[in-house]
Design a protein around this motif. Structure first.
Motif, PDB file in Angstrom:
ATOM      1  N   HIS A 102       1.374 -13.855-107.446  1.00 26.11           N
ATOM      2  CA  HIS A 102       0.250 -14.034-106.523  1.00 26.11           C
ATOM      3  C   HIS A 102       0.667 -13.853-105.066  1.00 26.11           C
ATOM      4  CE1 HIS A 102      -3.513 -15.556-104.920  1.00 26.11           C
ATOM      5  NE2 HIS A 102      -2.833 -16.405-104.183  1.00 26.11           N
ATOM      6  N   GLU A 103       1.806 -14.422-104.706  1.00 26.03           N
ATOM      7  CA  GLU A 103       2.213 -14.451-103.304  1.00 26.03           C
ATOM      8  C   GLU A 103       2.905 -13.168-102.833  1.00 26.03           C
ATOM      9  OE1 GLU A 103       1.352 -16.758-101.280  1.00 26.03           O
ATOM     10  OE2 GLU A 103       0.559 -18.188-102.730  1.00 26.03           O
ATOM     11  N   LYS A 105       3.199  -9.927-104.867  1.00 25.92           N
ATOM     12  CA  LYS A 105       2.758  -8.621-105.337  1.00 25.92           C
ATOM     13  C   LYS A 105       1.634  -8.020-104.493  1.00 25.92           C
ATOM     14  CE  LYS A 105       1.712  -6.089-109.549  1.00 25.92           C
ATOM     15  NZ  LYS A 105       1.506  -6.181-111.008  1.00 25.92           N
ATOM     16  N   ASN A 106       0.727  -8.855-104.021  1.00 28.00           N
ATOM     17  CA  ASN A 106      -0.423  -8.336-103.267  1.00 28.00           C
ATOM     18  C   ASN A 106      -0.043  -7.491-102.054  1.00 28.00           C
ATOM     19  OD1 ASN A 106      -2.226  -9.428-105.066  1.00 28.00           O
ATOM     20  ND2 ASN A 106      -2.566 -11.301-103.897  1.00 28.00           N
ATOM     21  N   PRO A 107       0.897  -7.905-101.199  1.00 29.71           N
ATOM     22  CA  PRO A 107       1.220  -7.082-100.026  1.00 29.71           C
ATOM     23  C   PRO A 107       2.122  -5.885-100.319  1.00 29.71           C
ATOM     24  CG  PRO A 107       2.539  -9.075-100.001  1.00 29.71           C
ATOM     25  CD  PRO A 107       1.584  -9.218-101.140  1.00 29.71           C
ATOM     26  N   THR A 109       1.699  -3.204-102.337  1.00 29.85           N
ATOM     27  CA  THR A 109       1.006  -1.913-102.373  1.00 29.85           C
ATOM     28  C   THR A 109       0.706  -1.374-100.980  1.00 29.85           C
ATOM     29  OG1 THR A 109       0.062  -2.393-104.551  1.00 29.85           O
ATOM     30  CG2 THR A 109      -1.025  -0.687-103.236  1.00 29.85           C
ATOM     31  N   GLY A 148       8.467  -4.684-106.838  1.00 29.02           N
ATOM     32  CA  GLY A 148       7.297  -4.649-107.703  1.00 29.02           C
ATOM     33  C   GLY A 148       7.664  -4.729-109.171  1.00 29.02           C
ATOM     34  N   ASP A 152       6.606  -7.686-111.709  1.00 28.47           N
ATOM     35  CA  ASP A 152       5.902  -7.360-112.955  1.00 28.47           C
ATOM     36  C   ASP A 152       6.577  -8.022-114.153  1.00 28.47           C
ATOM     37  OD1 ASP A 152       3.968  -5.844-111.724  1.00 28.47           O
ATOM     38  OD2 ASP A 152       5.005  -3.926-112.041  1.00 28.47           O
ATOM     39  N   SER A 155       5.749 -11.689-114.061  1.00 22.93           N
ATOM     40  CA  SER A 155       4.352 -11.870-114.425  1.00 22.93           C
ATOM     41  C   SER A 155       4.151 -11.710-115.927  1.00 22.93           C
ATOM     42  CB  SER A 155       3.486 -10.860-113.665  1.00 22.93           C
ATOM     43  OG  SER A 155       2.118 -11.053-113.958  1.00 22.93           O
TER      44      SER A 155
END
Length: 316
Positions: A102-103, A105-107, A109, A148, A152, A155
């Motif tokens: 959540h913390e 992975k979002n930035p 991409t 990433g 993954d 996750s």
């Protein structure tokens, strides 16, 4: 020591005849601090968690020492809580994995897209220090990709799917997993030791293939490490995948002649992010452990230098 029951003998890996008449602190030094504290006046009995290394494995025990009568004797009770400790750590790491996804992975991409856009838009314009520009943008893209991939994996560990049990031939699962490495690693000699008759069991084919693949991957990396330490060993790598049916159980064993697993804290290798390799994420054996538990089996990391792991599953 006056009395030892069969369960204590089994858990301690000692014979009762060798314990009777000896001081417990001498026979099991790990219990010494608990016994010393129990002798203190007016001390209330308490339970301590200690670690014992027996028969090449590390086990966790909840130990309680109580006095008998007027301090003339003591009763020591202990329970093997190894599986409970492992489950607690696994649950904690699953929560950590979700937070990472959540913390972090979002930035990732937008960072990667921005670096690629900068390279496309200004790559032809920049003439001074062009090589440094290309090197820096490539580094950003590559490192973001590596992060990433790591996220993954964490996750995936956190949301490990429930197995869909169907009847499968374990021989074919092992054969498929090994075949992938036979094609990609011609420098290693692979051997399949499989029964002549089908070994069918209720299992999730995809998950079990993933578990065997991780074990073979771990074995091949062990060989790579051995070669790095001794280049003369290049071309001598060997991995054997063995399937054996014993009663209502199925054993899958992966054996290699690599560097071997460390002797200390080897049971902690099944915890997430525990790795002995610089580039490892420490999730390979943790995932194998989770899949093995889902199939009602047990993962073993023998003391033998050449043995990677053993899986046990219910047989039909």
């Amino acid at each position: 020591m006056n009395l030892v029951n069969p369960s204590a003998e089994e858990l301690l890996g000692l014979k009762g005849d060798d314990l009777i008449g000896t001081q417990l602190a001498d026979a099991v030094p790990e219990f010494g601090p608990q016994l010393k504290r129990a002798r203190k006046p007016a001390r209330r009995p308490g339970t301590d968690q200690i670690t014992l290394r027996r028969r090449g494995s590390e086990r966790n025990f909840a130990v309680r020492v109580t006095s008998e009568g007027d301090g003339q004797g003591y009763v020591v009770t202990f329970d093997d809580i190894t599986e409970l400790v492992i489950a607690q750590r696994s649950t904690a790491w699953a929560d950590v994995a979700r937070r990472i996804a959540h913390e972090i992975k979002n930035p990732l991409t937008p960072i990667q897209l921005s670096a690629e856009r900068i390279r496309r838009k200004y790559g032809k314009v920049i003439t001074e220090d062009r090589e440094i520009f290309e090197q820096c943008t490539d580094t950003i893209v590559r490192q973001v990709s590596d992060i990433g991939r790591m996220v993954d994996e964490f996750s995936a560990f956190a949301r490990m799917p429930k197995p869909v049990m169907e009847l499968h031939d374990v021989r074919e699962i092992v054969r498929e997993a090994v075949f992938l490495f036979q094609v990609s690693r011609p420098d290693i000699d692979f051997t399949l030791d499989l029964p002549d008759k089908p070994v069918k069991t209720m299992s999730d084919q995809r998950l079990l293939t993933q578990a065997v693949t991780n074990l073979v991957k771990n074995a091949s990396e062990g060989i790579d490490t051995a070669i790095e330490n001794d280049p003369d060993r290049a071309g001598t790598g060997e991995i054997t995948a063995k399937v054996a049916a014993k009663g209502d159980r199925v054993h899958i064993t992966i054996i290699d002649n690599g560097c071997g697993l460390p002797k200390e804290d080897r049971d902690r290798l099944i915890e997430p992010y525990m790795t002995t390799r610089v580039k490892g994420t420490g999730l390979g054996l943790a995932i194998v452990q989770r899949i093995t538990e889902q199939h009602g089996g047990k993962l073993r990391l023998p003391m033998l230098r050449s043995a990677a792991a053993k899986w046990r599953g219910h047989r039909c």
